[in-house]
Design an enzyme around this catalytic site. Structure first.
Site, PDB file in Angstrom:
ATOM      1  N   GLY A 151       0.818  -1.216   0.000  1.00  0.00           N
ATOM      2  CA  GLY A 151       0.000   0.000   0.000  1.00  0.00           C
ATOM      3  C   GLY A 151       0.849   1.263   0.000  1.00  0.00           C
ATOM      4  O   GLY A 151       1.941   1.291   0.573  1.00  0.00           O
TER       5      GLY A 151
ATOM      6  N   ARG B 235       1.305  -5.592  -5.020  1.00  0.00           N
ATOM      7  CA  ARG B 235       1.296  -6.525  -3.897  1.00  0.00           C
ATOM      8  C   ARG B 235       1.739  -7.943  -4.265  1.00  0.00           C
ATOM      9  O   ARG B 235       1.481  -8.873  -3.515  1.00  0.00           O
ATOM     10  CB  ARG B 235      -0.109  -6.595  -3.291  1.00  0.00           C
TER      11      ARG B 235
ATOM     12  N   LYS C  53       7.943   0.682   5.705  1.00  0.00           N
ATOM     13  CA  LYS C  53       6.859   1.516   5.194  1.00  0.00           C
ATOM     14  C   LYS C  53       5.512   0.948   5.610  1.00  0.00           C
ATOM     15  O   LYS C  53       5.339  -0.267   5.582  1.00  0.00           O
ATOM     16  CB  LYS C  53       6.919   1.530   3.671  1.00  0.00           C
ATOM     17  N   THR C  54       4.594   1.707   6.042  1.00  0.00           N
ATOM     18  CA  THR C  54       3.171   1.402   6.110  1.00  0.00           C
ATOM     19  C   THR C  54       2.472   2.446   6.960  1.00  0.00           C
ATOM     20  O   THR C  54       2.933   2.770   8.063  1.00  0.00           O
ATOM     21  CB  THR C  54       2.813  -0.010   6.634  1.00  0.00           C
TER      22      THR C  54
ATOM     23  N   ASP D 176      -0.064   1.907   8.441  1.00  0.00           N
ATOM     24  CA  ASP D 176      -0.699   1.189   9.562  1.00  0.00           C
ATOM     25  C   ASP D 176       0.070   1.339  10.873  1.00  0.00           C
ATOM     26  O   ASP D 176      -0.479   1.096  11.945  1.00  0.00           O
ATOM     27  CB  ASP D 176      -0.819  -0.308   9.246  1.00  0.00           C
TER      28      ASP D 176
ATOM     29  N   ASP E  83       5.050  -7.765   5.607  1.00  0.00           N
ATOM     30  CA  ASP E  83       5.130  -8.910   4.689  1.00  0.00           C
ATOM     31  C   ASP E  83       6.236  -8.709   3.644  1.00  0.00           C
ATOM     32  O   ASP E  83       6.980  -9.652   3.338  1.00  0.00           O
ATOM     33  CB  ASP E  83       3.783  -9.119   3.977  1.00  0.00           C
TER      34      ASP E  83
HETATM   35  P1  FBP Z   1       0.597  -1.924   3.570  1.00  0.00           P
HETATM   36  O1  FBP Z   1       0.579  -2.772   4.810  1.00  0.00           O
HETATM   37  O2  FBP Z   1       1.029  -2.651   2.376  1.00  0.00           O
HETATM   38  O3  FBP Z   1       1.376  -0.670   3.796  1.00  0.00           O
HETATM   39  O4  FBP Z   1      -0.889  -1.457   3.270  1.00  0.00           O
HETATM   40  C1  FBP Z   1      -1.638  -0.808   4.209  1.00  0.00           C
HETATM   41  C2  FBP Z   1      -3.079  -0.594   3.812  1.00  0.00           C
HETATM   42  O5  FBP Z   1      -3.278   0.783   3.526  1.00  0.00           O
HETATM   43  C3  FBP Z   1      -4.030  -1.081   4.895  1.00  0.00           C
HETATM   44  O6  FBP Z   1      -4.250  -0.083   5.865  1.00  0.00           O
HETATM   45  C4  FBP Z   1      -5.254  -1.458   4.113  1.00  0.00           C
HETATM   46  O7  FBP Z   1      -6.007  -2.444   4.773  1.00  0.00           O
HETATM   47  C5  FBP Z   1      -4.681  -1.988   2.832  1.00  0.00           C
HETATM   48  O8  FBP Z   1      -3.448  -1.331   2.644  1.00  0.00           O
HETATM   49  C6  FBP Z   1      -5.562  -1.766   1.644  1.00  0.00           C
HETATM   50  O9  FBP Z   1      -5.004  -2.415   0.546  1.00  0.00           O
HETATM   51  P2  FBP Z   1      -5.211  -2.059  -0.979  1.00  0.00           P
HETATM   52  O10 FBP Z   1      -4.343  -0.878  -1.264  1.00  0.00           O
HETATM   53  O11 FBP Z   1      -4.701  -3.260  -1.695  1.00  0.00           O
HETATM   54  O12 FBP Z   1      -6.642  -1.763  -1.178  1.00  0.00           O
END
Ligand code: FBP
Length: 549
Positions: free
Chosen positions: A78, A142, A199-200, A202, A173
């Site tokens: 993400g 991803r 990075k994230t 979250d 991951d």
């Molecule tokens: P990462 O863990 O890859 O940084 O992604 C975080 C996130 O933004 C989460 O908060 C959310 O649940 C998910 O990505 C949404 O995924 P997508 O971008 O595939 O819709």
């Protein structure tokens, strides 16, 4: 690219970085390390990279002149504000070491490496993207990098471009995959190094040595700005309850930080729900009780923050999701072949008796959302589950019952929001702009020092940037064994909200008052210019965590 006046002004911002990175540096190595849990299994799986020391860069009187070094970079998962500055930091770092070094970006995430899709990132391109949000410089994806075929395909292009090191910018991951890749390249005698970057948005990729994942700061500030705006609207018209779901996947760090920044009437913390073994009914009861109490004092309005991963933390739902995950991991093809309208019935007949009953009791929409495709890492896509609607519907029903029993006298009108994508590509705050640039620059130094299987780390982040400490943490140190796709796998341990930690305690101390008093805070937009107290503040979470150390 046409730019706004703000973008033009922001482009010339020079990110602050640890003072030591202005000088010649050398890596200072600490003690050997061990994995956070399941040490024996992790050591067996990572014989070449396990146990490496923590690294800190310190000033050196030797010049760092190195042969030209080509580096590849991947943005994985993400989006998170500041990714472009990580890349700019890597670029400036490798160019400082040797002007002939080159940086290649793999397109749309790890798939770019496997499919040999890349572009050279020259200074013209890098300059276009400095201090901007988004991952569009090369795109992200991803695709899970975990098979030897993928690793070998990757190695072909790395050799062809004479790339000495690969920097993977990703979450837990993706950094797990970075450590697997580092181990694999070592085990086949390749000298390609692999370095990770935390990075994230979250905020769940952190530990004693990784103080924060980048993007959390900016994303929380963006969401808090909008929550503040909603609260002001709410307090002006005094007629709505706003149910606001916030991104963050499993962890509730974003919801908690936004609560600390805005003081909503209710904020649910998934980790607490799990620890208390609360059911969906308990959560609904608690929300409805606050709604009724506020109604009794004449306040038929309020705000509820809901972390997006809540559903997975309600113990009964967690069991159900775990069984669904295992079932779908082994029967996805059969499931996909079932007509959509029949899928719910099909699942009901396949689950254990207990889980089947819970599944059957869920509203159709949520039941369907729980069986949607997992992401490539086997996670339920919690962003697609409309918990905010589920909760508000259930609260509404409860209040209707209470009304009949004369226990509730108010009016309940709910409005739903989901904040996630709005914040992931925001222009990075000063904190993220500086932190990301420093992480990228540090990654280039880890490359120059010949390290592999390390994550770039920048510590001491509540102090001015010049005092930050740059170094590297062996990724194997963060690994433990967890069940994924029905199998035990080595993965970086997620940092969930610590109920004994200072940020949660601060929230718990105040929440009853916030529930009844309307003591909203309206943080306003991120500031790039102006006094330090408005433009240089890290998150409340980071400040409280570091203060408690
Ligand atoms: P990462 O863990 O890859 O940084 O992604 C975080 C996130 O933004 C989460 O908060 C959310 O649940 C998910 O990505 C949404 O995924 P997508 O971008 O595939 O819709």
């Amino acid at each position: 690219m046409i730019k706004s006046a703000l973008q033009i002004a922001r482009a010339s911002y020079i990110p602050k970085k640890p003072a030591v990175l202005e000088k010649n540096v050398t890596p200072q190595e600490g003690e050997a390390t061990t994995a956070v849990a399941d040490q024996e299994e992790i050591q067996k799986l990572f014989p070449k990279t396990y146990g490496r020391p923590i690294i800190k860069f310190v000033e050196s009187d030797q010049s760092e002149s190195c042969p030209a070094t080509n580096v590849g970079v991947i943005l994985s998962g993400g989006q998170a504000p500041g990714g472009h500055n990580v890349i700019a930091g890597i670029f400036d770092g490798i160019k400082r070491i040797n002007k002939e070094s080159r940086l290649y970006g793999f397109i749309l995430g790890p798939a770019g490496l496997v499919n040999h899709e890349y572009k050279e990132l020259t200074s013209d391109i890098i300059d276009e993207y400095r201090n901007t949000g988004g991952f569009d410089i090369i795109g992200s994806g991803r695709t899970k990098l975990d098979t030897t075929e993928q690793f070998d395909k990757g190695l072909e292009i790395l050799k062809k471009l004479d790339i000495k090191a690969l920097v993977i910018i990703g979450g837990d991951d993706s950094n797990t995959n970075a450590s697997v890749l580092a181990e694999y390249y070592k085990s086949i005698g390749s000298d390609v190094q692999v370095i990770g970057c935390p990075k994230t948005i979250d905020g769940d990729l952190k530990n004693e040595l990784i103080e924060a994942s980048f993007g959390f700061d900016t994303a929380c500030k963006v969401y808090s700005e909008v929550i503040g705006n909603i609260q002001r609207d709410c307090n002006s018209s005094r007629k709505y309850w706003h149910f606001i779901k916030l991104m963050g996947r499993s962890a509730s760090h974003i919801a908690l930080e936004c609560a600390l920044q805005t003081q909503p009437n209710i904020c649910i913390i998934s980790e607490e729900i799990e620890a208390k073994g609360q059911s969906l009914e308990d959560i609904v009861n608690d929300i409805a009780t606050t709604v009724a109490k506020r109604a009794a004092q004449g306040d038929d309005f309020g705000t509820v923050l809901i972390p997006e991963g809540l559903i997975e933390f309600i113990p009964a739902m967690k069991d159900l999701i775990a069984e669904l995950n295992d079932f779908l991991a082994h029967n996805q093809i059969e499931f996909d072949a079932i007509r959509r309208s029949m899928r719910r019935e099909y699942i009901i007949h396949k689950l254990s008796e207990k889980n089947s009953k819970i599944y059957a009791s869920l509203p159709q929409t949520v039941a369907n959302q729980l069986t949607l495709d997992r992401d490539p890492h086997g996670n339920v896509q919690v962003s697609l589950i409309e918990t905010e609607k589920l909760l508000s519907e259930m609260v509404k029903k409860k209040l209707q019952d209470w009304k009949k029993q004369g226990k509730y006298i108010g009016k309940f009108a709910a409005i739903h929001h989901f904040f996630g994508y709005e914040g992931r590509c925001a222009a990075p705050s000063n904190f993220d702009a500086d932190y990301c640039y420093s992480l990228g620059y540090t990654a280039s130094l880890l490359v120059a020092a010949g390290k592999t299987g390390y994550m770039a780390s920048v510590r001491n982040t509540t102090k001015p940037a010049t005092e930050w400490i740059a170094g590297g943490i062996p990724i194997t140190m963060m690994l433990n064994m967890e069940r994924r796709h029905g199998e035990m796998k080595p993965v970086i341990q997620k940092a969930l909200v610590d109920l004994e930690g200072a940020p949660f305690k601060e929230f718990a101390k105040n929440r009853e008052r916030w529930a009844m008093e309307t003591s909203y805070i309206y943080p306003g937009p991120i500031q790039f210019f102006g006094p330090d107290e408005v433009k240089e503040q890290p998150t409340i979470t980071l400040k409280l965590e570091q203060k408690a150390k």
